[in-house]
Design a protein around this motif. Structure first.
Motif, PDB file in Angstrom:
ATOM      1  N   THR A  26      -8.749  10.884   0.891  1.00 26.68           N
ATOM      2  CA  THR A  26      -8.345  11.335   1.994  1.00 26.68           C
ATOM      3  C   THR A  26      -7.422  10.138   2.499  1.00 26.68           C
ATOM      4  O   THR A  26      -6.463  10.709   3.322  1.00 26.68           O
ATOM      5  CB  THR A  26      -9.445  11.707   2.844  1.00 26.68           C
ATOM      6  OG1 THR A  26     -10.256  10.518   2.864  1.00 26.68           O
ATOM      7  CG2 THR A  26     -10.159  12.970   2.600  1.00 26.68           C
ATOM      8  N   ALA A  27      -7.433   9.074   2.326  1.00 23.86           N
ATOM      9  CA  ALA A  27      -6.728   7.908   2.109  1.00 23.86           C
ATOM     10  C   ALA A  27      -5.117   8.075   2.013  1.00 23.86           C
ATOM     11  O   ALA A  27      -4.415   7.895   2.482  1.00 23.86           O
ATOM     12  CB  ALA A  27      -7.107   6.524   1.669  1.00 23.86           C
ATOM     13  N   LEU A  28      -5.151   8.874   0.671  1.00 23.22           N
ATOM     14  CA  LEU A  28      -4.124   9.249   0.127  1.00 23.22           C
ATOM     15  C   LEU A  28      -3.197  10.351   1.047  1.00 23.22           C
ATOM     16  O   LEU A  28      -2.026  10.101   1.312  1.00 23.22           O
ATOM     17  CB  LEU A  28      -4.019   9.718  -1.162  1.00 23.22           C
ATOM     18  CG  LEU A  28      -4.488   8.730  -2.250  1.00 23.22           C
ATOM     19  CD1 LEU A  28      -4.468   9.760  -3.726  1.00 23.22           C
ATOM     20  CD2 LEU A  28      -3.553   7.554  -2.374  1.00 23.22           C
ATOM     21  N   ALA A 331       8.483  -7.447  -3.866  1.00 22.08           N
ATOM     22  CA  ALA A 331       9.604  -6.344  -3.551  1.00 22.08           C
ATOM     23  C   ALA A 331       9.252  -5.103  -3.387  1.00 22.08           C
ATOM     24  O   ALA A 331       9.966  -4.510  -2.388  1.00 22.08           O
ATOM     25  CB  ALA A 331      10.323  -6.664  -4.721  1.00 22.08           C
ATOM     26  N   ARG A 332       8.217  -4.460  -3.918  1.00 22.41           N
ATOM     27  CA  ARG A 332       7.861  -3.206  -3.699  1.00 22.41           C
ATOM     28  C   ARG A 332       6.983  -2.618  -2.615  1.00 22.41           C
ATOM     29  O   ARG A 332       6.690  -1.494  -2.314  1.00 22.41           O
ATOM     30  CB  ARG A 332       7.299  -2.461  -5.252  1.00 22.41           C
ATOM     31  CG  ARG A 332       8.193  -2.597  -6.296  1.00 22.41           C
ATOM     32  CD  ARG A 332       9.241  -1.626  -6.243  1.00 22.41           C
ATOM     33  NE  ARG A 332       8.377  -0.288  -6.390  1.00 22.41           N
ATOM     34  CZ  ARG A 332       9.336   0.842  -6.489  1.00 22.41           C
ATOM     35  NH1 ARG A 332      10.502   0.752  -6.341  1.00 22.41           N
ATOM     36  NH2 ARG A 332       8.532   2.147  -6.504  1.00 22.41           N
ATOM     37  N   GLY A 333       6.510  -3.883  -1.913  1.00 19.31           N
ATOM     38  CA  GLY A 333       5.430  -3.544  -0.756  1.00 19.31           C
ATOM     39  C   GLY A 333       4.390  -3.065  -1.324  1.00 19.31           C
ATOM     40  O   GLY A 333       3.803  -2.360  -0.459  1.00 19.31           O
ATOM     41  N   LEU A 334       3.794  -3.559  -2.020  1.00 19.59           N
ATOM     42  CA  LEU A 334       2.521  -2.942  -2.638  1.00 19.59           C
ATOM     43  C   LEU A 334       1.231  -3.274  -1.442  1.00 19.59           C
ATOM     44  O   LEU A 334       0.126  -2.485  -1.621  1.00 19.59           O
ATOM     45  CB  LEU A 334       1.862  -3.410  -4.116  1.00 19.59           C
ATOM     46  CG  LEU A 334       3.198  -2.854  -5.268  1.00 19.59           C
ATOM     47  CD1 LEU A 334       2.568  -3.112  -6.579  1.00 19.59           C
ATOM     48  CD2 LEU A 334       3.447  -1.362  -5.085  1.00 19.59           C
ATOM     49  N   VAL A 335       1.431  -4.509  -1.257  1.00 16.76           N
ATOM     50  CA  VAL A 335       0.436  -4.826  -0.215  1.00 16.76           C
ATOM     51  C   VAL A 335       1.048  -4.978   1.164  1.00 16.76           C
ATOM     52  O   VAL A 335       2.028  -5.792   1.309  1.00 16.76           O
ATOM     53  CB  VAL A 335      -0.132  -6.313  -0.642  1.00 16.76           C
ATOM     54  CG1 VAL A 335      -1.521  -6.516   0.466  1.00 16.76           C
ATOM     55  CG2 VAL A 335      -0.976  -6.113  -2.141  1.00 16.76           C
ATOM     56  N   ARG A 336       0.580  -4.451   2.128  1.00 17.25           N
ATOM     57  CA  ARG A 336       1.080  -4.461   3.276  1.00 17.25           C
ATOM     58  C   ARG A 336       0.016  -4.940   4.410  1.00 17.25           C
ATOM     59  O   ARG A 336      -1.321  -5.002   4.210  1.00 17.25           O
ATOM     60  CB  ARG A 336       1.795  -3.180   3.955  1.00 17.25           C
ATOM     61  CG  ARG A 336       2.908  -2.402   3.040  1.00 17.25           C
ATOM     62  CD  ARG A 336       3.048  -1.202   3.358  1.00 17.25           C
ATOM     63  NE  ARG A 336       3.579  -1.003   4.651  1.00 17.25           N
ATOM     64  CZ  ARG A 336       4.047   0.280   5.023  1.00 17.25           C
ATOM     65  NH1 ARG A 336       3.799   1.431   4.305  1.00 17.25           N
ATOM     66  NH2 ARG A 336       4.518   0.424   6.382  1.00 17.25           N
ATOM     67  N   PRO A 350      -1.578   1.129   0.412  1.00 13.50           N
ATOM     68  CA  PRO A 350      -1.369   2.260   0.729  1.00 13.50           C
ATOM     69  C   PRO A 350      -0.761   2.941  -0.653  1.00 13.50           C
ATOM     70  O   PRO A 350      -0.701   1.999  -1.683  1.00 13.50           O
ATOM     71  CB  PRO A 350       0.010   2.314   1.585  1.00 13.50           C
ATOM     72  CG  PRO A 350       0.564   1.146   1.479  1.00 13.50           C
ATOM     73  CD  PRO A 350      -0.457  -0.016   1.167  1.00 13.50           C
ATOM     74  N   GLN A 351      -0.837   4.305  -0.813  1.00 12.63           N
ATOM     75  CA  GLN A 351      -0.350   5.023  -2.072  1.00 12.63           C
ATOM     76  C   GLN A 351       0.826   4.457  -2.210  1.00 12.63           C
ATOM     77  O   GLN A 351       2.026   3.797  -1.485  1.00 12.63           O
ATOM     78  CB  GLN A 351      -0.478   6.407  -1.781  1.00 12.63           C
ATOM     79  CG  GLN A 351       0.385   6.964  -0.936  1.00 12.63           C
ATOM     80  CD  GLN A 351       1.983   7.096  -1.252  1.00 12.63           C
ATOM     81  OE1 GLN A 351       2.008   7.407  -2.615  1.00 12.63           O
ATOM     82  NE2 GLN A 351       2.877   6.980  -0.416  1.00 12.63           N
ATOM     83  N   PRO A 352       1.126   4.165  -3.537  1.00 11.18           N
ATOM     84  CA  PRO A 352       2.638   3.408  -4.260  1.00 11.18           C
ATOM     85  C   PRO A 352       3.935   4.365  -4.130  1.00 11.18           C
ATOM     86  O   PRO A 352       5.013   3.768  -4.447  1.00 11.18           O
ATOM     87  CB  PRO A 352       2.023   2.977  -5.316  1.00 11.18           C
ATOM     88  CG  PRO A 352       1.397   4.287  -5.894  1.00 11.18           C
ATOM     89  CD  PRO A 352       0.504   4.723  -4.787  1.00 11.18           C
ATOM     90  N   THR A 360       9.856   4.447   5.048  1.00 10.00           N
ATOM     91  CA  THR A 360       8.684   3.806   4.644  1.00 10.00           C
ATOM     92  C   THR A 360       7.690   4.379   5.646  1.00 10.00           C
ATOM     93  O   THR A 360       7.869   4.553   6.662  1.00 10.00           O
ATOM     94  CB  THR A 360       8.978   2.218   4.922  1.00 10.00           C
ATOM     95  OG1 THR A 360       9.996   1.787   4.166  1.00 10.00           O
ATOM     96  CG2 THR A 360       7.577   1.388   4.606  1.00 10.00           C
ATOM     97  N   LEU A 361       6.772   4.874   4.947  1.00 10.36           N
ATOM     98  CA  LEU A 361       5.834   5.675   5.795  1.00 10.36           C
ATOM     99  C   LEU A 361       4.504   4.456   6.397  1.00 10.36           C
ATOM    100  O   LEU A 361       4.481   3.576   5.883  1.00 10.36           O
ATOM    101  CB  LEU A 361       4.881   6.128   4.772  1.00 10.36           C
ATOM    102  CG  LEU A 361       5.470   7.618   4.011  1.00 10.36           C
ATOM    103  CD1 LEU A 361       4.743   8.280   3.029  1.00 10.36           C
ATOM    104  CD2 LEU A 361       6.142   8.577   5.078  1.00 10.36           C
ATOM    105  N   GLN A 362       4.403   4.876   7.511  1.00 11.37           N
ATOM    106  CA  GLN A 362       3.583   3.962   8.457  1.00 11.37           C
ATOM    107  C   GLN A 362       2.382   3.740   7.802  1.00 11.37           C
ATOM    108  O   GLN A 362       1.594   4.861   7.295  1.00 11.37           O
ATOM    109  CB  GLN A 362       3.349   4.439   9.756  1.00 11.37           C
ATOM    110  CG  GLN A 362       2.482   3.617  10.687  1.00 11.37           C
ATOM    111  CD  GLN A 362       2.180   4.303  11.977  1.00 11.37           C
ATOM    112  OE1 GLN A 362       2.557   5.368  12.263  1.00 11.37           O
ATOM    113  NE2 GLN A 362       1.727   3.467  12.910  1.00 11.37           N
TER     114      GLN A 362
END
Length: 384
Positions: A26-28, A331-336, A350-352, A360-362
Motif C-alpha cells: 500500500t505504500a507503493l 542523483a536519483r533521489g533514492l532517499v528523500r 519511496p518507490q524508485p 517528481t511524485l510527492q
C-alpha cells in the motif's frame, strides 16, 4: 506540456494490513498518488512498537507507511465493522494480510465487502495462500524464505542454508500484490467488477527464482549454494583485492577477451580451459586463481577503474552507508526527506520508478495512530 497528475490520483485504498507485506504494497500505491486509508486497531499496527525510534515514533513504521492516512477502529465491535463497511462502499481497493479466516471473523472478508461494493479489488496476502494444505500456517518472512527454496541456494558453498539479508518474502509478496491490484483495476474498467486476489509469500518468492528453477525444471539438477558465483557463467563473482572485495561480471567470450587484455594477460583467453563460458565454469577454480593474482595487486578502486575503462562490468561491494551517500543514490533521489508531525524531518525511501510525465511524485510522511479518523469520517459523511 502541463505535468500529468499522479497515476493513482483519485483511487482510494482501504488498508487493513499490518507489519510488512501489506503495508509495503500500500505504500507503493500511496507513492503513486492513491489515497490510502490505513485502518488500525486501538493499539495500532504492531510495527509501531519496533526500534529504532525518532520523536517517539518507530522508524520502521514510518518507512513503510509513508503517504497514508490513519484511522483507528475496533473491528470487533458492531460500530467498527459498520464504519469499515461504509468505507469499503466508497473505496476502490482493499488490502489485508490476516491469516486465512481472520478477515471473515472480523466481517471484512471479500464475500462481505464485495456484496457491498462489487467493484472492489480485494487483495489478500498470506504466507501460503487462501487455500491448499498449508494455508492455515502462520508465516513470517524467514518461514517463506525457508519454504520457497531460496534459502537452499543462498550462502557460501558448504555452508548451512542462509536467509537472504532482507525480508524478501514480505517484499516480494507486496510487489506481486501491487502489480496484481493494478492489473485487476484495469480489468475492472473493462468488465465492471472487481475480484479477489490471493497472494502467497511462498509463491511470490518461488516465482522469482528463475535461474534456479531453469536449472532444476529442465535438467533435473538440484541447485545448491555457491556463494557469490553465478551457477552458469564465469567469471561472475566477487574477488579479493588488496583492500577489500569487488565484483567482476563477465558472461560472454567477447567480454572475457577484454578482461584478459585489461589484466595484461591476453593469452589466457586462448587457453582451451577458458575459451568458452561452459569451459570457464568447469575450470572456475583455476580461473579464480589467475584473476585474483591480478586483483590482489590492486586496490578495489584502481581495479574497478581499469576494468570500467575497458568496458567490463565491475564494481565495488558497497555498504549501506556508502550507497546512501553515493553519487548514484543522491542523483536519483533514492532517499528523500519529509516532515513528520512529531518526529520532524525524517528520511523516506519511496518507490524508485520515475513517472516522467507526472514529474517528481510527492513524498509524504507516515501518520500518527488515528491521526485522520475524524477527517476521513467527515469526508465520507460518516458518524465520528
Amino acid at each position: 506540456m502541463r505535468p500529468l497528475p499522479p497515476p493513482l490520483d483519485g483511487v482510494r485504498v482501504l488498508d487493513f494490513s499490518r507489519m510488512l507485506a501489506g503495508p509495503f504494497c500500500t505504500a507503493l500505491l500511496a507513492d503513486a498518488g492513491a489515497d490510502v486509508i490505513k485502518v488500525e486497531g486501538l493499539e495500532g499496527d504492531d510495527s509501531r512498537h519496533f526500534s529504532p525510534r525518532a520523536g517517539g515514533e518507530s522508524c520502521y513504521f514510518m518507512m513503510i507507511n509513508r503517504g497514508k492516512r490513519s484511522i483507528s477502529l475496533d473491528l470487533k465491535s458492531a460500530e467498527g465493522r459498520a464504519t469499515a463497511h461504509a468505507l469499503a462502499a466508497r473505496s476502490d481497493i482493499v488490502v489485508e494480510n490476516f491469516r486465512p479466516g481472520v478477515a471473515a471473523r472480523l466481517g471484512i472478508d471479500f464475500a462481505t465487502l464485495s456484496a457491498i461494493n462489487p467493484k472492489l479489488v480485494y487483495a489478500s496476502i498470506s504466507g501460503f495462500g487462501q487455500d491448499g494444505p498449508l494455508a492455515h500456517r502462520p508465516a513470517y518472512d524467514i518461514i517463506a524464505q525457508a519454504m520457497s527454496g531460496i534459502m537452499s541456494v543462498n550462502g557460501p558453498a558448504g555452508s548451512a542454508p542462509n536467509r537472504v539479508g532482507e525480508s524478501i518474502g514480505d517484499i516480494a509478496a507486496g510487489l506481486q500484490a501491487a502489480w496484481a491490484i493494478l492489473a485487476a483495476l484495469h480489468g475492472r474498467e473493462r468488465d465492471g467488477r472487481g475480484q479477489h486476489l490471493d497472494v502467497a509469500m511462498v509463491d511470490s518468492v518461488f516465482s522469482l527464482m528463475v535461474t534456479s528453477l531453469s536449472q532444476y525444471l529442465f535438467t533435473g539438477a538440484v541447485p545448491g549454494r555457491i556463494g557469490n558465483a553465478h551457477p552458469m557463467s564465469a567469471p561472475l563473482d566477487s574477488f579479493a583485492a588488496s583492500d577489500g572485495h569487488m565484483i567482476i561480471a563477465v558472461a560472454n567470450d567477447g567480454l572475457f577477451a577484454k578482461l584478459t587484455a585489461a589484466m595484461g594477460m591476453a593469452e589466457v583467453a586462448a587457453d582451451p580451459r577458458f575459451a568458452t563460458d561452459p569451459a570457464r565454469k568447469a575450470n572456475e577454480a583455476a580461473l579464480r586463481t589467475i584473476i585474483e593474482g591480478w586483483t590482489l595487486r590492486h586496490s578495489v578502486e584502481a581495479a574497478v577503474a581499469t576494468l570500467e575503462a575497458a568496458g567490463i562490468p565491475a564494481s565495488p561491494i558497497l555498504s549501506i552507508d556508502q550507497v546512501v551517500s553515493g553519487v548514484h543514490a543522491t542523483a536519483r533521489g533514492l532517499v528523500r526527506t519529509v516532515d513528520h508531525k512529531t518526529a520532524g524531518p525524517v528520511p523516506v525511501v519511496p518507490q524508485p520508478v520515475r513517472f516522467l510525465g507526472s514529474g517528481t511524485l510527492q513524498a509524504r510522511p507516515a501518520p500518527l495512530l488515528g491521526e485522520h479518523t475524524e477527517e476521513v469520517l467527515a469526508e465520507l459523511r460518516l458518524p465520528a
